[in-house]
Structures are given as C-alpha cells and as structure tokens.
Enzyme design. Sequence first.
Site, short mmCIF file in Angstrom:
data_model
loop_
_atom_site.label_atom_id
_atom_site.label_comp_id
_atom_site.label_asym_id
_atom_site.label_seq_id
_atom_site.Cartn_x
_atom_site.Cartn_y
_atom_site.Cartn_z
N CYS A 38 -4.12 0.00 -1.51
CA CYS A 38 -4.85 -1.26 -1.72
C CYS A 38 -5.56 -1.27 -3.07
CB CYS A 38 -5.85 -1.46 -0.59
SG CYS A 38 -6.79 -2.96 -0.77
N CYS B 102 -3.52 -4.58 -3.03
CA CYS B 102 -4.36 -5.79 -2.98
C CYS B 102 -5.14 -6.07 -4.26
CB CYS B 102 -5.39 -5.69 -1.86
SG CYS B 102 -5.02 -4.59 -0.50
N LYS C 161 -3.12 -6.55 -7.63
CA LYS C 161 -2.35 -7.79 -7.43
C LYS C 161 -3.22 -9.02 -7.59
CE LYS C 161 -2.38 -9.44 -3.43
NZ LYS C 161 -2.27 -9.38 -1.96
N TYR D 130 5.41 -11.49 1.97
CA TYR D 130 4.27 -11.93 1.16
C TYR D 130 4.18 -11.21 -0.18
CZ TYR D 130 1.01 -8.04 2.21
OH TYR D 130 0.39 -6.83 2.29
N GLU E 169 4.14 -13.26 -3.60
CA GLU E 169 2.94 -13.21 -4.46
C GLU E 169 3.35 -12.83 -5.88
OE1 GLU E 169 -0.53 -12.07 -1.18
OE2 GLU E 169 0.48 -10.45 -2.22
N HIS F 169 -18.56 -32.98 2.29
CA HIS F 169 -17.85 -33.94 1.46
C HIS F 169 -18.31 -33.86 0.01
CE1 HIS F 169 -15.57 -37.56 0.75
NE2 HIS F 169 -16.60 -38.05 0.08
N GLU G 139 -12.75 -30.51 4.69
CA GLU G 139 -13.30 -31.48 5.65
C GLU G 139 -12.19 -32.06 6.52
OE1 GLU G 139 -14.96 -35.23 4.03
OE2 GLU G 139 -14.20 -34.59 2.09
P1 FAD Z 1 -2.72 3.63 2.00
O1 FAD Z 1 -3.78 2.78 1.45
O2 FAD Z 1 -1.32 3.37 1.58
O3 FAD Z 1 -3.11 5.13 1.65
C1 FAD Z 1 -2.30 6.21 1.92
C2 FAD Z 1 -2.61 7.31 0.91
O4 FAD Z 1 -2.05 8.53 1.36
C3 FAD Z 1 -2.01 7.05 -0.46
O5 FAD Z 1 -3.02 7.15 -1.43
C4 FAD Z 1 -0.97 8.14 -0.62
O6 FAD Z 1 -0.83 8.58 -1.97
C5 FAD Z 1 -1.55 9.24 0.25
N1 FAD Z 1 -0.57 10.18 0.79
C6 FAD Z 1 0.59 9.90 1.42
N2 FAD Z 1 1.17 11.02 1.86
C7 FAD Z 1 0.36 12.06 1.50
C8 FAD Z 1 0.42 13.46 1.69
N3 FAD Z 1 1.41 14.04 2.37
N4 FAD Z 1 -0.57 14.21 1.18
C9 FAD Z 1 -1.62 13.65 0.51
N5 FAD Z 1 -1.72 12.31 0.31
C10 FAD Z 1 -0.74 11.53 0.81
N6 FAD Z 1 -3.46 -5.72 2.44
C11 FAD Z 1 -4.43 -6.66 2.57
O7 FAD Z 1 -5.20 -6.61 3.53
N7 FAD Z 1 -4.55 -7.67 1.65
C12 FAD Z 1 -3.74 -7.76 0.56
O8 FAD Z 1 -3.88 -8.68 -0.25
C13 FAD Z 1 -2.75 -6.77 0.39
N8 FAD Z 1 -1.93 -6.78 -0.70
C14 FAD Z 1 -1.02 -5.79 -0.88
C15 FAD Z 1 -0.21 -5.83 -2.01
C16 FAD Z 1 0.72 -4.85 -2.23
C17 FAD Z 1 1.57 -4.90 -3.47
C18 FAD Z 1 0.88 -3.80 -1.27
C19 FAD Z 1 1.91 -2.73 -1.49
C20 FAD Z 1 0.10 -3.76 -0.13
C21 FAD Z 1 -0.87 -4.76 0.07
N9 FAD Z 1 -1.68 -4.76 1.21
C22 FAD Z 1 -2.63 -5.74 1.37
C23 FAD Z 1 -1.53 -3.75 2.28
C24 FAD Z 1 -2.57 -2.63 2.14
O9 FAD Z 1 -2.50 -2.08 0.85
C25 FAD Z 1 -2.31 -1.57 3.19
O10 FAD Z 1 -2.27 -2.16 4.47
C26 FAD Z 1 -3.40 -0.50 3.19
O11 FAD Z 1 -3.51 0.11 1.93
C27 FAD Z 1 -3.09 0.56 4.26
O12 FAD Z 1 -4.03 1.59 4.21
P2 FAD Z 1 -3.65 3.04 4.70
O13 FAD Z 1 -4.92 3.81 4.72
O14 FAD Z 1 -2.83 2.99 5.91
O15 FAD Z 1 -2.67 3.64 3.57
#
Ligand code: FAD
Length: 459
Positions: free
Chosen positions: A43, A48, A51, A180, A184, A438, A443
């Site tokens: 994110c 997010c 973006k 999405y 976007e 308004h 509204e």
């Molecule tokens: P992540 O945030 O993906 O974090 C996982 C982390 O684990 C990463 O940093 C990765 O490097 C690390 N990792 C993975 N495997 C290992 C390992 N074996 N050892 C150590 N580290 C590891 N959501 C919204 O709510 N609003 C939005 O506008 C939105 N826009 C988005 C736009 C894009 C382009 C993308 C790709 C996603 C968007 N999302 C949005 C979705 C949102 O980013 C995810 O739902 C959210 O980040 C999920 O969180 P998470 O903790 O599951 O994983």
Amino acid sequence: MSEFDYDLFVIGAGSGGVRAARMAATYGAKVAIAEEYRVGGTCVIRGCVPKKLMVYASKFSHEFEDAAGFGWTVGESQFDWNTLIANKDAEIDRLNGLYIKNLERHNVEIIQSRAELEAPHRIRLTGEDRSVTARTILIATGGVPNLPLDLPGVEHLITSNEVFHLDEQPKRVLITGGGYIALEFAGIFNGLGTETTVLYRGEEILRGFDDDVRATLHEEMEKRGVRIVLHDVLTSVEKKADGLHVTTKQGETMVVDQILSGIGRSPYTKGLGLETVGVELDSKGAIKVDAQNRTNVDHIYAVGDVTNRVNLTPVAIREGAALAETLFNDNPTIVDYENIPTAVFTQPEIGTVGMTEAEAIATHDNLDIYLAKFRPMKNTLAGNDEKMLMKLIVDADSDKVLGCHILGPDSGEMSQLLGIAIKMGATKANFDATMAVHPTASEELVTMKEPSKRIRKDD
Ligand code: FAD
C-alpha cells in the site's frame, strides 16, 4: 527465559503485519518483523499511496480544460514525468521512515530480510543466513501481480510493481485487465497525455461492481479518451525498434511503448516453506484461516491479501489488529466484513458500499432502485459533458438501504460517510428525512423521490 526467541514473529511488514506487530508489542509481547523489500508494504510503497499521488497529478489536465469556461486562460502547460516520480519517491521515503520509526518506538525488532518457515516454530532469515524461533508466527506476505506466463514476449510486460519507476513516460500504453488497478492506471496515463488502450477479455470492465456503474464508467472513460477493447486478450508481444508490437486474439495489432499487465494478483506464498510445516492453502493458493485468522497449524496465523478475503488495506489492518487483540490482549476480536465501503480512483471516481443490484436481486424478493444520472454543476460552465451517477438499492419490504453506488467527483470521500449510515442500517426514510446540503452533488442522495425501477418477486 522463554523457550523461544520471540512471542510473535511476523513475516511481511505491510498493512496487516505492521499493525499486528506494533499492537502486540504494545501489549507486552516480544515481537520481530521481517521484511524482504521495504517496510510499509504494497500500500505504502507500490500501491494505494503512490497511485493516489499519480491520480492527483493526472487530474490537472482535465482541470486545465475545464478552466476556460470559468474565464481562465491557461497558458501552455507541460508535464514532466521525472519531477512527478522524484517527488512521489521522496514522499514514499518519508512514509517508509515513519513506519520504521513507529515500529522501533514500540520495541518491534525489524529484520531486513526474507523469512521462510523452516520448522513449526523456526524461521529462516535468508538474507542473514541464520534462524530464529517464535511461539506464534504471523504470515502477512500480501500478494503479487499476475503475469500471463505462457504469452510469447511476456518478458516485455511490466506490472504495478514496475510502473511506479519507469525512466520515462510512455507515449503509448496498453493496459491488460479490467479490474480496479488496471482502470486506475488507465486514468492516470490518459490524464498525463499518454495514448491509452485497455484490453480486457470479459464482457464489461470492473467485474463485481454494480452494472450501471460499470457501464457508465466505461462510457465516461471513453469520452475522456481511453480506448477500451473488450472480449480480447494478448496473443503475442515482440520488441522492435519502434516499440512493442502486439497482436490480440481478435486480430488487433498495435505498437506501444509499455504494456502494463493488470490481470489481478495472487497470494504471495511461493517458497515460504508452508508445505514443510503443513499450512493448508485453498484452490487459489491463499492461506486458509478461520474467523480468528488461525491456519490449520495451531500457532501459525495469517492476515491480509495472503488470505485472499477482501484485499484492501483497511481490511488487512483490521485483521492485524484483531489478531493482536485476541492473542496478546485477551480480547477475542473478529473482523466484520459486512458493508465495507470502497473507493475506486478511476476518472471519474467511484464510491460504493453494500450490495450491487444483482446481489440484491439474488438475496431479496422486493426491491426499489433509485437511479439518478446528471451533469454535476461544475461541468455546466466547464462545457464538460461528463455525467455523475447515484444509485440506491432499497429493500422494499424493510425500507433498508442495501447498497449505494456513486460515480463522479469526490465519490470516494462520500462512500466513507455513507458507509457509516449503511452500517448503522439506515432506511430510505432516514435518507429522506435528512436535510439536503445545497448546492452539492451528494444532495441527490436525499432527494430521490420515485424509484426508477421496482423489482417484485411476483412480477
Ligand atoms: P502487503 O501490504 O502486500 O505487505 C506484504 C509485505 O510482505 C510486503 O512488503 C512484502 O515485501 C513482504 N514479504 C512478502 N514475503 C516475504 C517474506 N517471505 N519475507 C519477508 N517479507 C516478505 N487497497 C486499498 O485499500 N485502497 C487502494 O486504493 C489500493 N490501491 C492499490 C493499488 C495497487 C497498485 C495495489 C497493488 C494494491 C492496492 N491496494 C489498495 C491493495 C492493498 O495494497 C493491499 O490490500 C494491502 O497492502 C494488503 O496488505 P498486506 O499486509 O496483506 O500485504
């Protein structure tokens, strides 16, 4: 002395992992978090946040166009990709620093390394060539973008991981997918002046959203200059001197500078060692968990996109928080997934909460549908033909508002507030009893008197 190095070891410092780690540490647990890329996760680093910054950048061109009707003469405008990327990177660095500081302040040990499960309670830190042990393990590794691996020329495609760091702005871009993220980016590139085509194999873009919203978004994106091709997929990509030569199943040929693969994301479990410790996956490769985020292995939990429930940042955060509450604060907490408000930062923007019309028809007998499509006030002087859409789906038996869908300026912001009303079980009578603000576009939500459609079980 505990028999383990840590009470909680979190793999992945994204939205869910960071929240769980920080809260568990606040409750007194000894916590470490491993991150293989950058603290903050998808994110903050490549989702997010960057973006949305790029969406802001891309909106200026439309504002410049609209300004003339209000008396402005806008001089020749120019956009510099490198300035945007550098400023965006500086902001992401700042946020990344804040995340690190915040974890450290709460005594969470940050381990900058990939982590893999080696034994039920043992984690291998591949970047540091050592192993540690933990009583409880949380997998919060998120998702990865899909690529069509059998496509000839797939190596020339980029994903949302790379799009934030292109050396130069493409003059022509092809975006595959109709979800999405794909849409976007179509709005971003189009607004920044890139010739933009969306190629999607399905019948209509934005599957899963309300059909009226999907059709209107399609129309409005095309009006803004995005070309949308449906029922089609890439069949080959070849790199030549003048760009990437593309062919599609329906016989389209195109030459573009970049192809952004936006065909969805998959849970990131590859190489994690889940089979070694016996953690079960579902048919889509997501980690199976119960309502308390527990896997089939008693002391191993998972939250966020890796569980493929509702793949949004606030949901991952809530799941991480619920886990910390349950395990380390003696406060069993279950996340409520009903009526999650959502924004889509397409241009025009979408804000939505609750059921689509199709979902309501499948679950309710009698419905009243209120639909308004109008030109918002600003567009009149701007000479801009773009329409705004508002739709309420009401259970005709209970009068409860089951869903609300908005397409148009600021609808993401509106959906947050509507989310509260709908979560509280607001009825159409409650909407009607609310005084209008308004002059605003919203509204319309409290002034829609007659249903545009009545759906009755016996009809
Ligand atoms: P992540 O945030 O993906 O974090 C996982 C982390 O684990 C990463 O940093 C990765 O490097 C690390 N990792 C993975 N495997 C290992 C390992 N074996 N050892 C150590 N580290 C590891 N959501 C919204 O709510 N609003 C939005 O506008 C939105 N826009 C988005 C736009 C894009 C382009 C993308 C790709 C996603 C968007 N999302 C949005 C979705 C949102 O980013 C995810 O739902 C959210 O980040 C999920 O969180 P998470 O903790 O599951 O994983």
